[in-house]
Design a protein around this motif. Sequence first.
Motif, PDB file in Angstrom:
ATOM      1  N   GLY A 464       0.812  -1.212   0.000  1.00 26.93           N
ATOM      2  CA  GLY A 464       0.000   0.000   0.000  1.00 26.93           C
ATOM      3  C   GLY A 464       0.846   1.263   0.000  1.00 26.93           C
ATOM      4  N   LYS A 465       1.943   1.250   0.741  1.00 28.98           N
ATOM      5  CA  LYS A 465       2.853   2.404   0.740  1.00 28.98           C
ATOM      6  C   LYS A 465       3.451   2.629  -0.642  1.00 28.98           C
ATOM      7  CE  LYS A 465       4.385   2.244   5.571  1.00 28.98           C
ATOM      8  NZ  LYS A 465       5.554   2.016   6.462  1.00 28.98           N
ATOM      9  N   SER A 466       3.739   1.548  -1.343  1.00 32.27           N
ATOM     10  CA  SER A 466       4.287   1.696  -2.692  1.00 32.27           C
ATOM     11  C   SER A 466       3.259   2.323  -3.622  1.00 32.27           C
ATOM     12  CB  SER A 466       4.765   0.338  -3.235  1.00 32.27           C
ATOM     13  OG  SER A 466       3.665  -0.499  -3.563  1.00 32.27           O
ATOM     14  N   TYR A 467       1.973   1.999  -3.450  1.00 30.05           N
ATOM     15  CA  TYR A 467       0.915   2.655  -4.230  1.00 30.05           C
ATOM     16  C   TYR A 467       0.908   4.157  -3.938  1.00 30.05           C
ATOM     17  CZ  TYR A 467      -1.289  -1.984  -4.974  1.00 30.05           C
ATOM     18  OH  TYR A 467      -1.562  -3.280  -5.331  1.00 30.05           O
ATOM     19  N   PHE A 468       0.972   4.493  -2.646  1.00 29.40           N
ATOM     20  CA  PHE A 468       0.967   5.891  -2.212  1.00 29.40           C
ATOM     21  C   PHE A 468       2.145   6.648  -2.834  1.00 29.40           C
ATOM     22  CE2 PHE A 468       2.116   9.207   0.871  1.00 29.40           C
ATOM     23  CZ  PHE A 468       0.900   9.817   1.108  1.00 29.40           C
ATOM     24  N   ASP A 485      13.592   9.756   6.384  1.00 28.23           N
ATOM     25  CA  ASP A 485      13.817   8.635   5.475  1.00 28.23           C
ATOM     26  C   ASP A 485      13.281   8.910   4.078  1.00 28.23           C
ATOM     27  OD1 ASP A 485      11.175   8.649   6.175  1.00 28.23           O
ATOM     28  OD2 ASP A 485      11.045   6.516   6.642  1.00 28.23           O
ATOM     29  N   GLY A 486      12.798  10.138   3.843  1.00 30.98           N
ATOM     30  CA  GLY A 486      12.279  10.492   2.530  1.00 30.98           C
ATOM     31  C   GLY A 486      10.849  10.072   2.297  1.00 30.98           C
ATOM     32  N   GLN A 487      10.212   9.466   3.303  1.00 34.35           N
ATOM     33  CA  GLN A 487       8.839   8.988   3.166  1.00 34.35           C
ATOM     34  C   GLN A 487       7.859  10.073   3.590  1.00 34.35           C
ATOM     35  OE1 GLN A 487       7.254   5.714   2.312  1.00 34.35           O
ATOM     36  NE2 GLN A 487       5.633   7.235   2.289  1.00 34.35           N
ATOM     37  N   ALA A 488       6.942  10.423   2.706  1.00 32.65           N
ATOM     38  CA  ALA A 488       5.875  11.358   3.079  1.00 32.65           C
ATOM     39  C   ALA A 488       4.880  10.625   3.964  1.00 32.65           C
ATOM     40  CB  ALA A 488       5.178  11.901   1.838  1.00 32.65           C
TER      41      ALA A 488
END
Length: 933
Positions: A464-468, A485-488
């Motif tokens: 799901g995070k990869s979809y986001f 970590d660059g993750q929104a």
Amino acid sequence: MEGIMVSVATGAMNSLLDKLTVLLGKEFRLHNGVKRDIAFLKDELSCINALLEKLANMEVLDLQMKVWRKQVREMAYDIEDCIDDYMRRPDQQRSSGVIGFFRVYVQKVKELVGRHGVAQQIKELKDRIVEVKHRRKRYKLDSEVDHGTNNVLSIDPRLPALYVESSDLVGIDIPRDQLINMLDDGEPSLKVISIAGLGGLGKTTLANEAYKKISWLFDCKAFVSVSQKPDVKKILQIILSQVKNQDCANTETGDENQLINSLRGFLKNKRYFIVIDDIWNTQAWKTIKCALIENTCGSRILVTTRIATIAKSCCSPHHGTVYELRPLNEADSISLFYRRIFGSEDLCPGKRKDVATEIIKKCGGLPLAIITMASLMTTKLDRREEWVSVCNSIGLGLQNYRVLEIERILSLSYNDLPYHLKTCLLYLSMYPEDYKVDMFQLVRRWIAEGFVKVESGRSLVDEGKSYFNELINRSLIQPVSIGLDGQATACRVHDMILDLIVSKAVEENFITPIGDPMQTLVSQEKVRRLSIDYRAPEAVMSQSSLIFSHARSLSVFGYSDKMLSISNFQALRVLDLESSVKLQNCYLQNIGDLFQLRYLRIAASSITRLPEQIGELQYLETLDLRRTWIRKLPASIVKLRRLIFLLVNGSQLPEGVRNLQFLEELSGVSMYNECSKDSLQELGSLTNLRTLRLTWHISDSRTDRAAYTDILASSLGKLVSSRLRFLCIVRWPGSADIPLDSWPSPPHLLRELYVPGCCFQRIPEWMTSMANLYRLSIRVKQVTQEILHILGALPALLDLELRSKAADEPMEMLSFCNSQFRCMKIFRLYGPIMGLMFEDGAMPELEALSIEIRACQVQSAFAGHPDLGIHHLTSLRDLNVWINCGGARLQEVEVLEVAISDAVNLISNHPKLYFHRDNQEEMVKDDTIMPCN
């Protein structure tokens, strides 16, 4: 859970096919006629599903196709609802684990097909599908698809951007000059620059302006646009014709390899400048790049794309960089809007300006949106009421006012998505305008709805995070709160994108929004997903004509005395209540009726308890109570054996927690004095946990505190040696200390450890092997050089908060050398220290620094001339200095502040500097002699 797959393209068809497959299994003894009918249903629906997936890849469908597709999808929902309806009876058998649950599920389906009347229902469904099949043949839908109905030639919407006069452009000067400086920097090696940003933001215009300004500096040049489905051979031929300054018809022909060789041979010793506009995939770029030979003539390639990952891919490894194009600021947006209509802002009638301001705001700085809306306004100059009407209509879908240019460009990005990402994007229309959507909440909702399918061995959450992230990469959602970590961790949807997806979601009966202007588009059909914003006055009166019993998702924002009862929603998978203090506990009294519920979030501070019925929700995967005031969970909570996420706000750790073996996240639980030792011990059995956040209240004055602390430390040791990635322990003042340094094995997988209230006498040996740790917050007895040496060697550490207690021993002068903390970005050092010194090259990536300094000790350590080496922190952006004034003179404090300010002024980034003075009442007067200790 992995078998569920629902999408806007196919409805519940995949999920339904899985259930029909189960019905045909060997476990069932069906009457031959019934079994044939079910087999027929499955075969026919499988063929229909294949056609639905084929239609999903087509951009244009005629009316017959749309009607047929909608009927099929609605039918799939109805058939699945029919099957699920017979599974509502609570099962008395309580099997453990996945196998036990599956057996219960199979037994319910056996009961379904064995009941009187089921054969007749299946026959009726069969007749319905036969009619759909005949209709499909009558209208020759397959033939229409095979002949490519959507291959209608249309004007490339980017072409107008190539012919805009420079004098008409607004806000172009600064980005154009920045881009030119990046292109014309004297570097002899080939350099690739990528412009990234949302469709319609002006990437093509910016690239064209730079191209016109500096292309004369090069020996040869070319500007070529790439389509979503590029003809690479044609593109190579156009590039070759432009660099040779020849007509395309007179350029060499041949296959791709021949064209590549011709281009490489021609460009070998030339300084060339080539713009590749609107790249959609890396494969097209790789082929084109083969023809653009690397040389030392100062050649440049400029690429534009909507997708961030492609922008980065094009730049690497060619000394390039990504130029992220931003929306226009408010001043430029206003200037562009008024210039297009009136020539200047001064000529705009005063009665129009308030409406114009609102229109400009809704355009969100998107140049194409502003220009298109301004063009529309030029036809409505006579009456202010028409301006107001257009302004209000933006939320209705811009197509209603034939503003097709914006929709066409934004639709390009939407149509390029695979259908599972289209589904996830359309789902964002559940949220109100300008809503900050939490990434974790959104992913959990996607999972509960069946939108996420596991691939490549990843977990559902990671998938799901990869979809986001992919939606961010495609500039379809705007990232918010980007972590180290660059993750929104959150996103917002641009108003123009929201307008597009709401119109599409309503058209497909995918989502029904109530409470905004879209409510006028709602029809009297079955609602599949409902979003109600009770903060709008239209919400209550708009809900009366709708059928809710088949809704799978309900999102409520705000409160009304006429709120719909949850008993009306028997098929719900997702229930999200973001209400006010007026929502009462009694509203949830029938929560146990929602048999299919998988996701429940309650955000209402007035909610103080849950009914015992909550334990009947055997499919529940997410229970989010973080914005409630529930201090004690019902005992039945441990019956939710499929629960994956349990998020609370200070609730007591429940008895029997060992039953929740599927738990991956447990957040917000508290261990009070009433907490039993058994529940602490059971915590250690939740070996699937990835995230644990808890608050520790066990009093240090208890005679049996050691037993509690040892049990908790043991349980935590089991978790960190299993799958735990994140551990946060908030220890309340006066609570017993937890001996975390006694863990038997290193927590190799742990990425975040936040335990500022737990004091380590020394750095435990297991901490030296934490190769994945990127965030750490701990308290030690005293910060020493040895501790810095140990922590400075952790390879992934990005964020460190280091606290120390009051010093009982002589303090050290701390030195930070260039071999430690090589990737650190945030560093906070609190507690008594003698002084600190950053050597040349220390912490090269450090962006934020917070330190606590005792002024008199620094003066002693540096003999009155403090030099902390802060000027060596070349990447610093923010510096917070807490100065302990106790025992120091005012002059010493001021000298220290001046020294730090002078050092900061030497840093090219010009960091923001903040001073905070503590204990000023303990400062020494000038006529007092007082030792600093």
